[in-house]
Design a protein around this motif. Structure first.
Motif, PDB file in Angstrom:
ATOM      1  N   SER A 188      37.232  66.927 -22.978  1.00 21.94           N
ATOM      2  CA  SER A 188      37.773  66.010 -23.995  1.00 21.94           C
ATOM      3  C   SER A 188      37.058  64.668 -23.973  1.00 21.94           C
ATOM      4  CB  SER A 188      39.274  65.824 -23.801  1.00 21.94           C
ATOM      5  OG  SER A 188      39.527  64.830 -22.846  1.00 21.94           O
ATOM      6  N   GLU A 189      36.329  64.403 -22.903  1.00 24.32           N
ATOM      7  CA  GLU A 189      35.583  63.143 -22.882  1.00 24.32           C
ATOM      8  C   GLU A 189      34.472  63.126 -23.924  1.00 24.32           C
ATOM      9  OE1 GLU A 189      34.268  62.584 -18.885  1.00 24.32           O
ATOM     10  OE2 GLU A 189      36.333  62.487 -18.122  1.00 24.32           O
ATOM     11  N   HIS A 190      34.136  64.322 -24.405  1.00 23.62           N
ATOM     12  CA  HIS A 190      33.077  64.400 -25.407  1.00 23.62           C
ATOM     13  C   HIS A 190      33.606  64.274 -26.826  1.00 23.62           C
ATOM     14  CE1 HIS A 190      29.859  65.834 -22.569  1.00 23.62           C
ATOM     15  NE2 HIS A 190      30.944  66.020 -21.854  1.00 23.62           N
ATOM     16  N   ILE A 191      34.909  64.134 -26.943  1.00 19.10           N
ATOM     17  CA  ILE A 191      35.487  63.977 -28.274  1.00 19.10           C
ATOM     18  C   ILE A 191      35.641  62.487 -28.548  1.00 19.10           C
ATOM     19  CG2 ILE A 191      37.425  64.579 -29.764  1.00 19.10           C
ATOM     20  CD1 ILE A 191      38.141  66.765 -27.791  1.00 19.10           C
ATOM     21  N   PRO A 192      35.268  62.058 -29.738  1.00 14.53           N
ATOM     22  CA  PRO A 192      35.484  60.649 -30.088  1.00 14.53           C
ATOM     23  C   PRO A 192      36.941  60.272 -29.843  1.00 14.53           C
ATOM     24  CG  PRO A 192      34.298  61.788 -31.861  1.00 14.53           C
ATOM     25  CD  PRO A 192      34.639  62.819 -30.825  1.00 14.53           C
ATOM     26  N   PRO A 193      37.188  59.178 -29.148  1.00  9.91           N
ATOM     27  CA  PRO A 193      38.534  58.832 -28.701  1.00  9.91           C
ATOM     28  C   PRO A 193      39.557  58.845 -29.830  1.00  9.91           C
ATOM     29  CG  PRO A 193      36.920  57.300 -27.791  1.00  9.91           C
ATOM     30  CD  PRO A 193      36.181  58.185 -28.727  1.00  9.91           C
ATOM     31  N   GLU A 194      39.166  58.437 -31.028  1.00  8.69           N
ATOM     32  CA  GLU A 194      40.180  58.302 -32.076  1.00  8.69           C
ATOM     33  C   GLU A 194      40.668  59.657 -32.581  1.00  8.69           C
ATOM     34  OE1 GLU A 194      37.076  57.660 -32.385  1.00  8.69           O
ATOM     35  OE2 GLU A 194      36.270  58.520 -34.247  1.00  8.69           O
ATOM     36  N   GLY A 234      36.562  72.834 -34.579  1.00  6.56           N
ATOM     37  CA  GLY A 234      37.565  71.985 -35.222  1.00  6.56           C
ATOM     38  C   GLY A 234      37.734  70.660 -34.512  1.00  6.56           C
ATOM     39  N   LEU A 235      37.390  70.629 -33.253  1.00  8.45           N
ATOM     40  CA  LEU A 235      37.485  69.387 -32.492  1.00  8.45           C
ATOM     41  C   LEU A 235      36.190  68.587 -32.563  1.00  8.45           C
ATOM     42  CD1 LEU A 235      39.363  70.488 -29.250  1.00  8.45           C
ATOM     43  CD2 LEU A 235      40.185  68.923 -31.005  1.00  8.45           C
ATOM     44  N   GLY A 236      35.213  69.114 -33.274  1.00  2.43           N
ATOM     45  CA  GLY A 236      33.948  68.422 -33.378  1.00  2.43           C
ATOM     46  C   GLY A 236      33.077  68.597 -32.150  1.00  2.43           C
ATOM     47  N   LEU A 237      33.399  69.597 -31.336  1.00  2.15           N
ATOM     48  CA  LEU A 237      32.648  69.805 -30.097  1.00  2.15           C
ATOM     49  C   LEU A 237      31.497  70.782 -30.285  1.00  2.15           C
ATOM     50  CD1 LEU A 237      35.606  69.845 -27.625  1.00  2.15           C
ATOM     51  CD2 LEU A 237      33.662  68.290 -27.522  1.00  2.15           C
ATOM     52  N   LEU A 238      31.506  71.426 -31.448  1.00  5.88           N
ATOM     53  CA  LEU A 238      30.413  72.326 -31.779  1.00  5.88           C
ATOM     54  C   LEU A 238      29.925  71.907 -33.162  1.00  5.88           C
ATOM     55  CD1 LEU A 238      31.666  75.883 -30.750  1.00  5.88           C
ATOM     56  CD2 LEU A 238      29.782  74.602 -29.752  1.00  5.88           C
ATOM     57  N   PRO A 239      28.659  72.099 -33.444  1.00  6.51           N
ATOM     58  CA  PRO A 239      28.169  71.757 -34.780  1.00  6.51           C
ATOM     59  C   PRO A 239      28.887  72.597 -35.837  1.00  6.51           C
ATOM     60  CG  PRO A 239      26.531  73.038 -33.550  1.00  6.51           C
ATOM     61  CD  PRO A 239      27.599  72.642 -32.587  1.00  6.51           C
TER      62      PRO A 239
END
Lengths: 205, 205
Positions: free
Chosen positions: A141-147, A197-202
């Motif tokens: 989750s550290e790779h997800i933009p905090p907002e 969906g979490l933006g962790l994959l292109p």
DNA sequence: TGTACATCAGTGAACGCGCGTTCACTGATGTAC
DNA sequence: TGTACATCAGTGAACGCGCGTTCACTGATGTAC
């Protein structure tokens, strides 16, 4: 490891192993202390030298499951290497592999309906295996933009839920029996879509 | 509906209802024909006037569950209105609502371990409720660009798996007992993230 | 409306069974000398 | 090395119990006349 003779030598573990086999093909509520004793080559009364009773025996089976589970997941996560994402996906696959290779343990842990507090040892083991899952989620989750970052415990819950659902519905006989896809592929695709969906994959393929 | 007197009047359904209550708090394998009969105010032998035996009674409970389930899901889907997306999300919520409000049915359907072919009636009802789920997935999948569109049966399987996992792990007592989030919120958030991964929701919040 | 009668839903006793648990016991093991 | 003895793991019989299922029966119901 002298199993011959009057004294069994390792009856405690033999009983747990027999219980696991029985739980695997009759379910945790169909499991019988007497039958486990018989399969271990021993009188039902002998069980009481090693366990307080039926429930205590199941709890020990579940405890051992949590230990194995936590070890496997921890190893798959590999400290978050080579990347948080790769480690996370490996953890997902390890989940399914565990359910497949240790169905008795899995059922004792998650389908027996016994309270996590059936014994202190069980509670501790269960807490440990949950912690491993959450740690993997946190690292990722550290790779997800905090907002747009959900609480790590939430998304570890999502992944856990999907994994468990795949196991229960598609990796066993009933009832989604004629599973349209191999469970491994189904779960991997599902986790992939979720991570996208979490933006962790292109977003593209 | 004359329940007094020698003849019960509606024993068949009374037995099913009693079975559902028992299944709800003892699980499908803890359920007992004798106890169901007793709770319906009748001798165990009377059950055999209406059912072939224990298994047949559970199968009937599961069948009725599938009927209710399919009706609820179908109603929530509402023909895909006002939008495929809204209808799909309503269907997801309906799933959880069903599991919550009809736990006995849910357990008989998905946790009893009885074969879907226990009776032809059960098989038909189960096929119908699965069809409702897949129809919702199909309607929604038309909004996904064809080249990144997974088979509808796959993504209905994903949603089903996540829903079932949430029910089993977080909407009941054990073992994820101290659920960190209300199951409804957990499931809705999970489905939202998943749909975003499919490009069915805008990528920002 | 009243009576005779067939139907059949539910009774109650019985069955054989396996369950979890208890108890006094026995005899194999391993230690002390 | 040999003997005496304490330990305690496992025995086997017994318990009370509830299970699913069967069977011959009974008596309430509803229909035919």
């Amino acid at each position: 490891m002298g199993k011959r003779g009057y004294h069994h030598g390792n009856l405690r573990q033999a009983l747990v192993d027999a219980a696991l086999v029985l739980i695997e093909d009759k379910g945790p509520t169909g499991f019988t202390l007497s039958e486990a004793a018989k399969n271990a080559g021993v009188t039902p009364a002998a069980v009481y030298r090693h366990f307080e009773g039926r429930e205590d025996l199941i709890a020990e089976a579940a405890r051992q499951g949590h230990e194995i589970f936590a070890d496997l997941m921890d190893h798959a996560f590999n400290g978050g290497n080579p990347s948080a994402l790769a480690a996370f996906e490996a953890t997902g696959r390890a989940y399914l592999a565990f359910a497949r290779q240790h169905p008795g343990h899995y059922m004792a842990m998650f389908e027996s309906g016994l309270s996590a507090n059936a014994s202190p040892e069980l509670a501790a083991a269960a807490a440990r295996s949950r912690a491993v899952l959450e740690r993997a989620a946190e690292a990722l989750s550290e790779h997800i933009p905090p907002e747009k970052r959900p609480p790590p415990s939430m998304f570890s819950a999502h992944i856990w839920a999907m994994s468990h659902g795949v196991v229960e519905l598609f990796a066993r006989g009933a009832p989604g029996s004629q599973s349209p896809f191999p469970p491994e592929d189904l779960l991997e695709a599902g986790i992939g879509i979720y991570l996208r969906g979490l933006g962790l994959l292109p977003p593209d393929q």
